[in-house]
Design a protein around this motif. Structure first.
Motif, PDB file in Angstrom:
ATOM      1  N   GLY A 115       0.810  -1.216   0.000  1.00  0.00           N
ATOM      2  CA  GLY A 115       0.000   0.000   0.000  1.00  0.00           C
ATOM      3  C   GLY A 115       0.836   1.255   0.000  1.00  0.00           C
ATOM      4  N   PRO A 116       0.272   2.352  -0.503  1.00  0.00           N
ATOM      5  CA  PRO A 116       1.037   3.602  -0.623  1.00  0.00           C
ATOM      6  C   PRO A 116       1.480   4.174   0.716  1.00  0.00           C
ATOM      7  CG  PRO A 116      -1.251   3.919  -1.336  1.00  0.00           C
ATOM      8  CD  PRO A 116      -1.073   2.470  -1.057  1.00  0.00           C
ATOM      9  N   GLU A 117       0.683   3.999   1.764  1.00  0.00           N
ATOM     10  CA  GLU A 117       1.076   4.525   3.072  1.00  0.00           C
ATOM     11  C   GLU A 117       2.299   3.783   3.607  1.00  0.00           C
ATOM     12  OE1 GLU A 117      -2.185   3.320   2.639  1.00  0.00           O
ATOM     13  OE2 GLU A 117      -3.033   5.254   2.112  1.00  0.00           O
ATOM     14  N   ASP A 118       2.246   2.444   3.545  1.00  0.00           N
ATOM     15  CA  ASP A 118       3.391   1.650   4.006  1.00  0.00           C
ATOM     16  C   ASP A 118       4.638   1.940   3.178  1.00  0.00           C
ATOM     17  OD1 ASP A 118       2.510   0.310   6.241  1.00  0.00           O
ATOM     18  OD2 ASP A 118       1.946  -1.517   5.174  1.00  0.00           O
ATOM     19  N   LEU A 119       4.454   2.079   1.876  1.00  0.00           N
ATOM     20  CA  LEU A 119       5.587   2.392   1.001  1.00  0.00           C
ATOM     21  C   LEU A 119       6.256   3.685   1.448  1.00  0.00           C
ATOM     22  CD1 LEU A 119       7.335   1.955  -1.558  1.00  0.00           C
ATOM     23  CD2 LEU A 119       5.563   3.211  -2.816  1.00  0.00           C
ATOM     24  N   GLU A 120       5.479   4.704   1.722  1.00  0.00           N
ATOM     25  CA  GLU A 120       6.055   5.996   2.103  1.00  0.00           C
ATOM     26  C   GLU A 120       6.679   5.952   3.499  1.00  0.00           C
ATOM     27  OE1 GLU A 120       7.590   9.620   1.550  1.00  0.00           O
ATOM     28  OE2 GLU A 120       6.794   8.236   0.079  1.00  0.00           O
ATOM     29  N   VAL A 121       6.050   5.222   4.433  1.00  0.00           N
ATOM     30  CA  VAL A 121       6.621   5.085   5.782  1.00  0.00           C
ATOM     31  C   VAL A 121       7.984   4.399   5.693  1.00  0.00           C
ATOM     32  CG1 VAL A 121       6.344   3.891   8.001  1.00  0.00           C
ATOM     33  CG2 VAL A 121       4.431   5.150   7.017  1.00  0.00           C
ATOM     34  N   TRP A 122       8.112   3.418   4.805  1.00  0.00           N
ATOM     35  CA  TRP A 122       9.388   2.719   4.612  1.00  0.00           C
ATOM     36  C   TRP A 122      10.388   3.599   3.860  1.00  0.00           C
ATOM     37  CZ3 TRP A 122      11.122   1.220  -0.373  1.00  0.00           C
ATOM     38  CH2 TRP A 122      12.342   0.539  -0.372  1.00  0.00           C
ATOM     39  N   ARG A 123       9.926   4.244   2.787  1.00  0.00           N
ATOM     40  CA  ARG A 123      10.810   4.941   1.860  1.00  0.00           C
ATOM     41  C   ARG A 123      11.334   6.277   2.394  1.00  0.00           C
ATOM     42  NH1 ARG A 123      11.300   8.464  -2.009  1.00  0.00           N
ATOM     43  NH2 ARG A 123      12.301   7.909  -3.961  1.00  0.00           N
ATOM     44  N   ALA A 124      10.519   7.048   3.083  1.00  0.00           N
ATOM     45  CA  ALA A 124      10.898   8.402   3.501  1.00  0.00           C
ATOM     46  C   ALA A 124      12.186   8.452   4.332  1.00  0.00           C
ATOM     47  CB  ALA A 124       9.744   9.077   4.240  1.00  0.00           C
ATOM     48  N   PRO A 125      12.340   7.612   5.376  1.00  0.00           N
ATOM     49  CA  PRO A 125      13.585   7.698   6.140  1.00  0.00           C
ATOM     50  C   PRO A 125      14.819   7.258   5.344  1.00  0.00           C
ATOM     51  CG  PRO A 125      12.020   6.182   7.203  1.00  0.00           C
ATOM     52  CD  PRO A 125      11.378   6.713   5.971  1.00  0.00           C
ATOM     53  N   ILE A 126      14.621   6.364   4.391  1.00  0.00           N
ATOM     54  CA  ILE A 126      15.750   5.923   3.572  1.00  0.00           C
ATOM     55  C   ILE A 126      16.162   7.052   2.627  1.00  0.00           C
ATOM     56  CG2 ILE A 126      16.571   4.212   1.904  1.00  0.00           C
ATOM     57  CD1 ILE A 126      14.440   2.303   3.190  1.00  0.00           C
ATOM     58  N   ALA A 127      15.181   7.743   2.063  1.00  0.00           N
ATOM     59  CA  ALA A 127      15.493   8.897   1.214  1.00  0.00           C
ATOM     60  C   ALA A 127      16.218   9.978   2.023  1.00  0.00           C
ATOM     61  CB  ALA A 127      14.211   9.449   0.594  1.00  0.00           C
ATOM     62  N   ALA A 128      15.786  10.187   3.262  1.00  0.00           N
ATOM     63  CA  ALA A 128      16.467  11.152   4.131  1.00  0.00           C
ATOM     64  C   ALA A 128      17.893  10.704   4.436  1.00  0.00           C
ATOM     65  CB  ALA A 128      15.675  11.350   5.424  1.00  0.00           C
ATOM     66  N   ARG A 129      18.090   9.398   4.670  1.00  0.00           N
ATOM     67  CA  ARG A 129      19.426   8.870   4.921  1.00  0.00           C
ATOM     68  C   ARG A 129      20.302   9.082   3.698  1.00  0.00           C
ATOM     69  NH1 ARG A 129      20.408   9.378   8.433  1.00  0.00           N
ATOM     70  NH2 ARG A 129      19.358   7.858   9.735  1.00  0.00           N
ATOM     71  N   LEU A 130      19.773   8.826   2.521  1.00  0.00           N
ATOM     72  CA  LEU A 130      20.529   9.035   1.286  1.00  0.00           C
ATOM     73  C   LEU A 130      20.971  10.493   1.189  1.00  0.00           C
ATOM     74  CD1 LEU A 130      21.595   7.946  -1.394  1.00  0.00           C
ATOM     75  CD2 LEU A 130      19.333   8.412  -2.367  1.00  0.00           C
ATOM     76  N   GLN A 131      20.082  11.400   1.503  1.00  0.00           N
ATOM     77  CA  GLN A 131      20.401  12.832   1.483  1.00  0.00           C
ATOM     78  C   GLN A 131      21.518  13.152   2.491  1.00  0.00           C
ATOM     79  OE1 GLN A 131      18.789  14.937  -0.589  1.00  0.00           O
ATOM     80  NE2 GLN A 131      19.712  16.831   0.093  1.00  0.00           N
ATOM     81  N   SER A 132      21.431  12.567   3.672  1.00  0.00           N
ATOM     82  CA  SER A 132      22.430  12.871   4.702  1.00  0.00           C
ATOM     83  C   SER A 132      23.800  12.281   4.392  1.00  0.00           C
ATOM     84  CB  SER A 132      21.950  12.380   6.083  1.00  0.00           C
ATOM     85  OG  SER A 132      21.973  10.970   6.160  1.00  0.00           O
ATOM     86  N   LEU A 133      23.850  11.256   3.571  1.00  0.00           N
ATOM     87  CA  LEU A 133      25.126  10.627   3.214  1.00  0.00           C
ATOM     88  C   LEU A 133      25.758  11.265   1.973  1.00  0.00           C
ATOM     89  CD1 LEU A 133      24.375   6.843   3.826  1.00  0.00           C
ATOM     90  CD2 LEU A 133      25.553   8.454   5.335  1.00  0.00           C
ATOM     91  N   SER A 134      25.021  12.104   1.286  1.00  0.00           N
ATOM     92  CA  SER A 134      25.526  12.705   0.040  1.00  0.00           C
ATOM     93  C   SER A 134      26.419  13.897   0.319  1.00  0.00           C
ATOM     94  CB  SER A 134      24.366  13.143  -0.839  1.00  0.00           C
ATOM     95  OG  SER A 134      23.655  12.009  -1.251  1.00  0.00           O
TER      96      SER A 134
END
Length: 134
Positions: A115-134
């Motif tokens: 579901g879209p809600e679960d996808l975003e709950v999973w994806r958002a912190p990983i996208a933030a981590r990617l940003q913080s590692l760049s």
């Protein structure tokens, strides 16, 4: 799928990675070879989970996040200091592949199916981590 959760260490792929790091049996060069060049290859779920966990180990070593209990027995700073610039770049590229889309990542596809809600709950912190590692 066995263990399944939103957090970076709440799955089997991460558990396997942490066990290998703890036992000093993890070879990032083998992992890179098995998961592709970081750009075009389809990323299997277990490999994506391990890459996400590996990126979290890097974040802990850099002081971006505090060390969680799952890293007990792992010297994140020493491990991350042993990585080459190319290996750091590969970790970031693989993290991006893990969350890109369902054509690139089996793990993304599995979360999308939940579901879209679960996808975003999973994806958002990983996208933030990617940003913080760049």
């Amino acid at each position: 799928m066995g263990t399944w959760g939103h957090g970076p260490f709440e799955n089997d792929g991460a558990g396997d990675l942490l066990a290998a790091l703890r036992d000093r049996h993890f070879d990032i060069d083998d992992f890179v070879q098995n998961t592709g060049d970081g750009c075009a290859d389809y990323l299997e779920a277990d490999d994506a989970q391990a890459a996400i966990a590996l990126a979290e180990v890097v974040a802990v070593a850099r002081g971006i996040v505090p060390a969680p209990p799952q890293l007990d027995g792992i010297d994140a700073a020493a491990y991350v200091a042993s990585l080459t610039p190319d290996q750091h770049a590969w970790i970031r590229a693989t993290l991006a592949r893990a969350i890109a889309d369902s054509d690139t990542s089996e793990l993304h596809e599995l979360w999308e199916e939940s579901g879209p809600e679960d996808l975003e709950v999973w994806r958002a912190p990983i996208a933030a981590r990617l940003q913080s590692l760049s």
